[in-house]
Design a protein around this motif. Structure first.
Motif, PDB file in Angstrom:
ATOM      1  N   VAL A  53     -80.976 -51.640 -35.913  1.00  0.00           N
ATOM      2  CA  VAL A  53     -80.491 -51.124 -37.199  1.00  0.00           C
ATOM      3  C   VAL A  53     -81.698 -51.054 -38.127  1.00  0.00           C
ATOM      4  N   ILE A  54     -81.886 -49.897 -38.760  1.00  0.00           N
ATOM      5  CA  ILE A  54     -83.028 -49.732 -39.673  1.00  0.00           C
ATOM      6  C   ILE A  54     -82.533 -49.228 -41.024  1.00  0.00           C
ATOM      7  N   GLY A  55     -83.060 -49.811 -42.093  1.00  0.00           N
ATOM      8  CA  GLY A  55     -82.676 -49.331 -43.419  1.00  0.00           C
ATOM      9  C   GLY A  55     -83.614 -49.826 -44.500  1.00  0.00           C
ATOM     10  N   VAL A  92     -81.336 -46.238 -32.090  1.00  0.00           N
ATOM     11  CA  VAL A  92     -81.561 -46.587 -33.500  1.00  0.00           C
ATOM     12  C   VAL A  92     -80.393 -46.138 -34.371  1.00  0.00           C
ATOM     13  N   LEU A  93     -79.895 -47.069 -35.166  1.00  0.00           N
ATOM     14  CA  LEU A  93     -78.876 -46.727 -36.162  1.00  0.00           C
ATOM     15  C   LEU A  93     -79.560 -46.729 -37.527  1.00  0.00           C
ATOM     16  N   ARG A  94     -79.607 -45.544 -38.156  1.00  0.00           N
ATOM     17  CA  ARG A  94     -80.273 -45.419 -39.466  1.00  0.00           C
ATOM     18  C   ARG A  94     -79.256 -45.622 -40.580  1.00  0.00           C
ATOM     19  N   LEU A  95     -79.568 -46.559 -41.470  1.00  0.00           N
ATOM     20  CA  LEU A  95     -78.626 -46.809 -42.575  1.00  0.00           C
ATOM     21  C   LEU A  95     -79.010 -46.071 -43.850  1.00  0.00           C
ATOM     22  N   GLY A  96     -80.264 -45.626 -43.960  1.00  0.00           N
ATOM     23  CA  GLY A  96     -80.697 -44.933 -45.184  1.00  0.00           C
ATOM     24  C   GLY A  96     -81.207 -45.907 -46.235  1.00  0.00           C
ATOM     25  N   ILE A 154     -75.171 -56.336 -42.494  1.00  0.00           N
ATOM     26  CA  ILE A 154     -74.413 -57.243 -41.611  1.00  0.00           C
ATOM     27  C   ILE A 154     -73.324 -56.467 -40.864  1.00  0.00           C
ATOM     28  N   GLU A 155     -72.626 -55.610 -41.600  1.00  0.00           N
ATOM     29  CA  GLU A 155     -71.559 -54.815 -40.975  1.00  0.00           C
ATOM     30  C   GLU A 155     -72.141 -53.938 -39.852  1.00  0.00           C
ATOM     31  N   ALA A 156     -73.281 -53.316 -40.134  1.00  0.00           N
ATOM     32  CA  ALA A 156     -73.897 -52.443 -39.120  1.00  0.00           C
ATOM     33  C   ALA A 156     -74.357 -53.245 -37.904  1.00  0.00           C
ATOM     34  N   LEU A 157     -74.906 -54.421 -38.149  1.00  0.00           N
ATOM     35  CA  LEU A 157     -75.365 -55.254 -37.026  1.00  0.00           C
ATOM     36  C   LEU A 157     -74.184 -55.665 -36.154  1.00  0.00           C
ATOM     37  N   ASN A 158     -73.091 -56.052 -36.812  1.00  0.00           N
ATOM     38  CA  ASN A 158     -71.908 -56.500 -36.059  1.00  0.00           C
ATOM     39  C   ASN A 158     -71.275 -55.351 -35.293  1.00  0.00           C
TER      40      ASN A 158
END
Lengths: 385, 238
Positions: free
Chosen positions: B93-95, B120-124, B133-137
């Motif tokens: 997760v990257i942001g 890779v999940l981009r959060l912006g 935390i939500e994205a990691l979970n």
């Protein structure tokens, strides 16, 4: 004519524009200050002028660039500092009176010009004002062609507030420090209206669109610069961040922004001011920027692309330009005052030799940290010069 | 008819030169159909790694590197239907932390991690601890990348690290951005720091080795010690 302007400003108790003083006389004054500095203490103004003429003053002058950080000396909020010339003037005066800044650069944030070109802004309570990047003014490449010069007198609210700041500061600071205005170069302004990532690529993929927008923006920037000089700042600093390995290839920068910043620099010189450059990019292009703007000083955070050490930097450019820098931001954030003083001592030793040096952070002093390390810089200049 | 080797070389060269249109053209010719997806991906990523080396040698600029990242994405987009989820690399997760609007650095890092085979999940930009935390979970990611370009957002970075560490203790946290250096990163309790994309692969390798070394216990003890340093610092008004 120039002499009349000098006399007028002296009568008003203000420092004359350096360009209005015959250059031979200014050089002689610098020489005299250099000699006098060996036996007595110079004023901050004498120190800076002596240094800009590449002669050693009694001690290295300091520009702590504690711009927004100095808000906390007198309790001004970030939005007030960003939007009110009077409040910002109180803050800059505090950096002179409380901290002892000898060169101040009137940088509020990097969006002053973009805001007046229509970019929506955000003014956070505890941070620097910035564009709303979710709503960029330039949404696609054709929008570059829609940018027109703005009516500076009636439509440039933020820029005129900065001009007002120049007027208040030159009056209040008087002889206590050298004051530099500030203007973001046209590429910087456009990047604030587009977002850096897309803008970088546009510069490479659509250079003609970007060049046309630069021309429109520069017309207003020249007016902005002249207005600052008319209020009596002794220098104007042009921010040319994009002239670095962090951004564009050297040739691209020279073609895209070079001619426009040359125009701004010429305006500063015609108005009697010193031309300054600020560029906190990695591997900045000293050579290309000197070619374009012939600056009196360059404020920098990292070594240029063609130097591998500060010693090489001094050897290569020490006679061409006064260097302003370059205490690293992370050291100011995390280092102890003793560590900061040690870094200052090293830089004074190498860059301060034969003048042509102003001790400063590489970029604006971090706004929300303790001012201890700014004091450490002032102390280091006294102790190690 | 171009040889097999030359098609792969052309793809690699187009990424290196930052030419997304050229990458798309090569895929449109249909000649890439003869290759397994991993070979094509490898050609694309080798182009990006060459571009990264050029950046590291100060022979290229960030703008040129961004075009290479775009070219890689163009190729990966064409390959996507043929690619399975990477198995050997952790999800990431990257942001950019709350209060910070500078997306560019995180975007470059994400692009290179794509190329290295990470999912890779981009959060912006401007994301708070809860969003991380939500994205990691939800993604079950094992690595978190945080960026901060402004010194004014360092407190947000510190809070994000603390909160994510408590909520997801198995996740390795790596930080970067102009406001930081390795010493600040360590003080904040991060596991890793990369000054730029140039140092990224080595730092990721070090983190992966750390994860495989069974040093979980020691890591948490280190973290506690770092928190003590932070608390001591904040008492001094830092």
């Amino acid at each position: 004519m120039a002499l009349r302007k000098v006399i007028e400003r002296l009568v008003q108790g203000q420092c004359p524009m350096p360009g209005h003083i015959p250059s031979g006389l200014l050089k002689s004054l610098a020489g005299l200050s250099h000699a006098r500095g060996k036996v007595s203490r110079l004023s901050p103004l004498e120190r800076v002028i002596t240094s800009l003429h590449h002669k050693e003053p009694d001690q290295v002058p300091v520009a702590p660039i504690t711009n927004a950080a100095a808000r906390r000396i007198i309790g001004v909020s970030f939005p007030d500092y960003s939007r009110s010339a009077e409040k910002a003037a109180d803050v800059f005066c505090a950096s002179v009176d409380f901290l002892g800044a000898e060169l101040i650069v009137l940088l509020l944030d990097l969006s002053v010009e973009a805001a007046d070109f229509g970019q929506e802004m955000i003014y956070p309570q505890n941070s620097t004002a910035h564009p709303n990047y979710l709503n960029p003014w330039i949404r696609d490449v054709d929008d570059y062609l829609k940018i027109k010069p703005i009516d500076f007198r009636s439509k440039a609210g933020r820029m005129n507030e900065l001009v007002k700041l120049c007027e208040i500061i030159t009056r209040r600071v008087g002889w206590k420090a050298v004051v530099s205005g500030f203007v973001y170069g046209p590429l910087g302004v456009l990047s604030m209206m587009r977002g850096a990532g897309k803008f970088f690529k546009d510069c490479l993929n659509y250079p003609n669109h970007v060049r046309k927008a630069c021309a429109a923006v520069t017309e207003t920037l020249v007016e902005f610069t002249r207005a600052q000089c008319e209020k009596g700042v002794q220098a104007v600093t042009i921010d040319t961040l994009y002239a670095s390995l962090n951004a564009l290839p050297k040739k691209t920068w020279e073609e895209l922004e070079g001619p426009f910043v040359r125009e701004i620099a010429a305006c500063i010189r015609e108005s009697g001011g010193f031309v300054g450059i600020h560029n906190c990019g990695h591997g900045l292009y000293f050579d290309a920027q000197i070619r374009s703007m012939e600056p009196a000083f360059i404020s920098f955070a990292h070594l240029p692309d063609d130097c591998s050490s500060p010693t090489e930097l001094k050897e290569k450019y020490g006679e061409a330009v006064t260097m302003v820098g370059y205490i690293p931001t992370p050291l100011l954030v995390n280092g102890t005052p003793a560590e900061v003083m040690e870094a200052c001592a090293r830089q004074i030793d190498i860059l301060g030799r034969n003048g042509g040096y102003v001790l400063a952070p590489g970029c604006e002093y971090p706004p929300n940290i303790s001012l201890d390390n700014a004091f450490a810089m002032i102390k280091a200049a006294e102790k190690y010069s | 008819m171009p040889s097999a080797a030359s098609i792969l070389e052309d793809l690699s060269r187009a990424v290196f030169a930052g030419q997304p249109e050229e990458v798309l053209r090569i895929f449109r010719t249909g000649e890439t159909e003869a290759f397994e997806a991993p070979s094509l991906l490898s050609a694309l990523t080798s182009g990006l790694h060459e571009a990264r080396k050029k950046l590291a040698a100060a022979a290229a600029t960030v703008a040129e590197f961004l075009l290479s990242v775009d070219a890689l994405h163009a190729g990966v987009g064409c390959l996507k239907p043929r690619l399975s989820e990477p198995q050997n690399k952790p999800r990431v997760v990257i942001g950019v932390v709350q209060g910070d609007v500078h997306e560019l650095g995180a975007e470059i890092i994400a692009g290179v991690m794509d190329a290295m085979g990470y999912s890779v999940l981009r959060l912006g930009t401007g994301k708070g601890p809860d969003q991380f935390i939500e994205a990691l979970n939800s993604s079950r990611a094992k690595l978190l990348g945080l960026s901060s370009m402004m010194t004014t957002t360092l407190p947000a970075m510190r809070e994000t690290i603390e909160r994510c560490r408590r909520a997801c203790p198995d996740v390795r946290i790596m930080v970067g951005g102009a406001a930081l250096d390795s010493s600040i990163a360590q003080t904040m309790g991060a596991d890793g720091y990369a000054a730029s994309v140039v140092e990224l692969p080595d730092e990721l390798e070090r983190l992966e080795a750390l994860a495989g070394s069974g040093e979980e216990e020691r890591k948490y003890t280190d973290y506690e010690r770092k928190i003590q340093v932070i608390e001591k610092g904040s008492r001094h008004g830092a």
